[in-house]
Structure formats: structure tokens, C-alpha cells
Design a protein around this motif. Sequence first.
Motif, short mmCIF file in Angstrom:
data_model
loop_
_atom_site.label_atom_id
_atom_site.label_comp_id
_atom_site.label_asym_id
_atom_site.label_seq_id
_atom_site.Cartn_x
_atom_site.Cartn_y
_atom_site.Cartn_z
N PRO A 378 30.79 -11.36 -0.62
CA PRO A 378 31.60 -10.71 0.40
C PRO A 378 32.86 -10.11 -0.23
N GLU A 409 33.52 -9.70 5.44
CA GLU A 409 32.21 -10.28 5.16
C GLU A 409 31.23 -9.27 4.55
N GLU A 411 29.12 -7.25 2.18
CA GLU A 411 28.72 -7.69 0.85
C GLU A 411 28.50 -6.53 -0.12
#
Lengths: 702, 119
Positions: A378, A409, A411
Motif C-alpha cells: 500500500p 490503501e 497498492e
Amino acid sequence: MLDQQREMFREEAAELLTELEESLLELEEAPDDQELVAKVFRAMHTIKGSGAMFGFDEVAAFTHEVETVYDLVRGGTMQVTQDLINLSLAARDHIRGLLDPAAEEGVDRVAGNALVEQFKALVPQADPPAAQKTREVEENQSGGDGESWTYRIRMKLAENIVFSGTRPDSLIRELSDLGACRIVAQTDMVPLLEDYAPESLYVYWDVVLTTDRGVNAIRDVFIFVEDDVELKIDIIDGGDSGDGDVNYKRIGEILLDRGDITSEELDRILGESKPIGQKLIDSKNVDPGKIEVALYEQEMVRASRAQRQSQEAAATVRVPADRLDRLVDLVGEMVTIQSRMSQTAIGRDDADLISIAEEVERLTDELRDNTLSLRMLPIGTTFSKFKRLVRDLSQELGKEIELVTAGAETELDKTVIEKLNDPLVHLIRNSIDHGIEAPQIRVTAGKKRHGTIRLAAIHSGDSVIIEINDDGAGLNQERIRAKAIEKGIISDQDQLGPQDLYQLIFASGFSTAGKVTGVSGRGVGMDVVRRAIEALRGTINIDSNPGVGTTIRVQIPLTLAIIESLLVGIGKERYVLPLALVEECIELTRNHVHEAHGRNLVRVRDQLIPYLPLRRSFAIGGDQPAIEQVVITCFEGQRVGLVVDRVIGEHQTVIKPLGRIYRDAQGISGATILGDGGVALILDVPQLLAGAEDHEDSNHSS
Amino acid sequence: MLEIHKETASDGALVLRLTGAATVEQAEPLRQALLDAVQQGEQEHKPLRLDCAQVIEIDSFILQMLCSAHRTAVARQVVMVWDGRPSSPVMGMIREAGFLRHAGCSRCPDDQRCMWCEK
């Protein structure tokens, strides 16, 4: 082995320090939040404890001083102040320095000692017990690895215990301090008032305790009454004893286990058709106190097992990053071999072999996706660093700035995140230094006193878009123009639209800052940023609204390892270009060239699109075919064609970096190995287009 | 200090009111007072109520004695109940020391409720 453990501790400590920094910054906003204080204390405590265990004595000793102070804060003796936060952040940085193997020699021990003195000065002199308490906690700790056990404890104190000065209630309190605890006083031995000796203790206690502490911690509670207590401790769950079944024993079984009922009695009672608890109470065979504690035991073990199961489900494995990198490399090789196998299978026209090759292709695709996802992290891991950056820099410059983040969050490949760090630091520094105005200026302009920088990440197809937005003054078009003319980047005759003008700040040697500050203004920042982003095959855009703010948009591909691409051929050479940039392919005949009167333009559905003949760009000899192919690419909203001899098809490209000698080759970003073992160069489309534009410009001006 | 005061309520019930710290140091006078009250209740066929609203401290020794008093009352067919709600130190200690119960013990007749039942 020890080295490996030390390395693991370093990694763990690095994570703890990141968390610590976040907690400290949050604590600065909410100094009364006891949970945050506890979090800071725990982080320090773990670093100290594990540090000492793995031989990082200096870290342990230093952290001890900080921990002592936070223990006082935790106990309410001290307050969280701005000074304490500043000191703690400095301490956190010092610990990180002590843990860095590269910097071991370069750690500023004088500064470290000064910090220790400052922390010591914070501790009220007449209060040594707090420090002592910390040490006690540490010495008592037997487990600490997060595993928990559930104990069944029966404690029968001597009837005349009162004469030893021991109060059962304080023992019970000490026990309940060890963890989650259910206590039942068993009253079956209590006589009637006539036979009652007033100072005797008739009750005894059954305790169900879930704790991460060892059995010795429980025995330690009774250390001063060892001769006056009948103590029975059984581990009923946790460690190796639990079978992991969330459905712990039935009440009858627990009572049988505890010896509170015989199996004959149990069998007889079970014959009746009522709930077992009720049957037992009705039967008057078992004291309700015993049923009570059996119920608690059942409840606590079930809860503890359920929690452990959910923890096990979320368990993670720590793997060194280089092993993952090696895995990605191997999968890359695999993809190459698989594509060679598919080609061979098709070449032999063998149905069986083709079917196997297809199966291998499907598996390889899945393996590739899964492997690449292992390296995904993340982006929030870098975001937390920026909070600190914004805090420190805005304090230094006397500005009030808040950093708001979104999409933490999201990625991205680990290697991309690492390389993205520096450019993002430059961009945020610029927003702080040039973007957000000083508080007085903001108030005069009718804005809020404190400025806001918004850092957001979002997925978009096979890329991630990162936006840095500030509500500052916006870019000053006139100043950019003046500076660009002064630096000779443009001439004073050039008429540029706002967008083109803004892009000038990415030119090398450009800086509009009046003075060189410690923050930015050295005129390297934005140039370095652009190059770093382009090296990641990304793009950067800027948009600004005078008086309202500036938005910088960085678009980065998810991974640098393997890309979907289009394989094309020119003469004997083969090239690949990222499929994400390709819009369509059309044919280019001699007629088309003739119609355009020799200019590199082709008409596609009534739109003229410029093209670049790659054969000429790369000076490839030999005859060009009568019908060539134009691969139309779209980059930053502009459609440009690339002319090749033939389009071979889609290709999984495992990116291999070029050797150092070729690193400066224009228009090429890497290479890949093809199924037949040959090498294809990866085209750097943005660079090719920029080069073509420059060429065009110089043609026009000459 | 613990003050023990006995009176007869308007409904005729005996009320034993405890005020102050009810700890093991005061166990003997309290045992005597409880026994006297139960005996009086038995002789005069009066229920006994225990008022602990003014108790500022209590320990396990006294809680087990209250349990004993209730058993004694039950054995002598005297109804013994709380008079109002005990003070929060008392309620806290009942919980902490593990006296709270879901059901009364085997000595508790069906028509009487255990002192330690939650409701």
C-alpha cells in the motif's frame, strides 16, 4: 542465526518506528488521548525489550529513558506537551539512526546523549517508583510473543490468612491485572452464623484467566503467601494444549474435568430433558458457584479460540524482499520460456502439444499475476513519512499546513513505491514552500489561516494516479514566463498557453523562488521529479488556478517487471511498445504517402494524425515493404503514429534493463527476450514523440 | 468505623442499617448483630432487611459473613433481603470478588432469592 534474528528485529523496529511517528503526530493533535499514549509506550517498550534481547544495547538503553517518561505520562504524572512531542520525534529519529547498519559509525552520539539528558530533565525528580515499575513489568514478562493462554485457577487461602496480614481482595486484584479474568467466590464452605469464626476465611476462589503471561506470573501473585495457599493452576487452552476447536467442552464435561461432579451423577442428570445448567441447579448436586465458573470457563475459552482463529487467518509471513525479487525474475524467465513453447507448439501444428502449451500459458499468467501481487505494497507506507515532512517544514517556515491523505490503501509494486519517494518529497516540498502562503497573507486574501495539502492515490486501469493538490497561491504565469525567458528556455516572442507555460517549471535549471531556502528553490527539484517519473514510465501534469491552488498529477504504471505489449517488426529487428499506449493499427500505403505530399501525416477517419517512420529514426537499412503499418499511440491526449514494417501481435514483455553503455540511448527504455531467444528493444514512446517534436521544431525554425 | 443500627420499619420488618467501613476488623460485632437480628426475626416472625446504602468500604470477609447470615436466616425460616440498593462500593466488591450469581445455592429455598443473584 543471530544475524538473521538481528535483521528481523531491525525490520520489526523499522515498522514500529513508523507506527510510533504516526502515533506521535496524532498525539500532538490529541494530547489527552490515553490510547495513543499507551501506543507510544508499547512501541518504546517493545523496541527496548527486543533490542536488548538481540544485543542492541545502545538502543535499549536510549529507549529506556523515553519509555520512562511515557510511563509517567501514562500514569498521569506528566502531561503531553509540544516539547515532549518534539523531543520524542527527535528520539525516534535517533533510534532509527542507531538501528541503521550503514550509519552505525555516523550516529551522532553527542546529540543522543543530549536527548537523554533532556528526557531525564523532564522526569520529576522525586518520583523514582515509576521507573522502577517499568523495570518490574519488564522483568516479570515471560511471554510477550502475543500468544495467550487460558488458565483454570483454584485458590484456597488458609482460614487464618488474616493474621498474616494478607488480604485476599488484593490478591484477586493482582490476578485480574494479568488479563481477562472471571472470578467466582465459592461459598459452599461458609457455615451458619452460630459456627462462624469472624476472622476466618471460608470462601475459596475459582478463576478463569486469559493472559499472554506465563504460569510463573500467576504464581508470583502468591509469592508472599506460598505457605498459606492451596493453589491449583491448569492450562485449559492456548499454546499446544488447545485443539483449536471453537466449540469448547460442554458444561457437564467441564464440571467433570474440574472434579465438581462425578460421571454417574452427570449421566443421571443428563437423562432429564432440561438444559444441563438448569438440571444441575435443580438437582442440588452441584453448587451454583461451580456451574457459574464452568460457564465462564466455556465462554472465555470459546472467545479466546475464536480470536486466535481470526488471528491465525490473518497470519502473515515475513519474506526478505530480495527473495521476492528473485521470484519475480524467475517468473519472468518462465513467461519467456512459455511464450517460446507456445510458438514451437503452433509451429509443429501438434494438437496435443498446443493444448498443453495453452494450459501452461494459463497457469503462467496466473503465476505471474500472483507473484507480482506479492510485491505490491500500500502506498500509505510512504504517506506517513510525508506527514512528518509537512509538520517539520511548515514549522520551519512559519506556515500552518495540514496534510490530508486519501487512498493510502492503493497498492503499487514495492520497487515503484521506493523510487516514487524522492519525487513525491520534492513535489510536497514545493507545495509547502511555493504553494501555500504564510498565514497572514492567507487571511488577507480571505482564505483559511491554515493551508491544506491533499495527497491522494487512486487506481486507474494498469496505473496509479497520485495527485498532490494545494490550496495555495497557484502558479504565477507572468513570473514563470519571465523566468523562462531569462533562463533562455523560451524566447520573448513565444506565445504559450497556460498549460504549456506550467510545464516549463519541469525544465532543467528552472526555479522561480526569489531566495534559495533550505526547502526548495535550488532549481533542481522539478526537473529531477520529471526525470524520475519518466524513468518509472510515468507521466506528470500540472494544473493551476491563480489564488486557488495547484494540482500535480502523477500517473505511474503498477509494475515495472512485466508489461502487456505489442510486438512489431522493422526489417529483421523486433520492438515492443506498451499496449496501454496503443490505440489502433492501420496500413500505410505508398498512395497515402503520396496524398500527404511527403508530409508525415495520415488521415484516420477524417482526422490527420502525424506519424514517425521508425525505420528512418533508427536508421535501419534495407527496403521498406510496399504496405507498412502505422501503430497509433495516444500519449497525454495526443495521437501520434509509429510506422513499422509489420505488427506481430500481443506479447508478455518481461522488462530487462539495458546495460550501462546503452542507458542514454534515446527512444529505448529497455529490452526483452523473445520466445525464440531473440532480443527485442522496448520503445520509449514518450521520449520518441518528444524527440520528434524537437526535430519538427528545429526544422520549422531553420 | 462501622456503625450498626437496628430498627423496625413501618411495615414491621426489622432493618439492620450498616454505615461506614465494613471490613474484617469489624467482623465480630457485625456477626453478633446479624445473629441477634436473625434470632429476633425468628422469634417475632418478622422479615429482616439489610441496609448497606451507607457502606463506604467492604471486603470478602464481610461478604462471606452476609452469605452466612442469609443461610442462617433461611435455616430459621426468616426472610432476609436487601433494604434498597447497596452502595456502589458494596456492589463493586460483590462483582470484583466473584460473589455475583445467576442462581441461588442449594441451601436457598425456591421461594427465596439468593443475596447474590444479579436481578
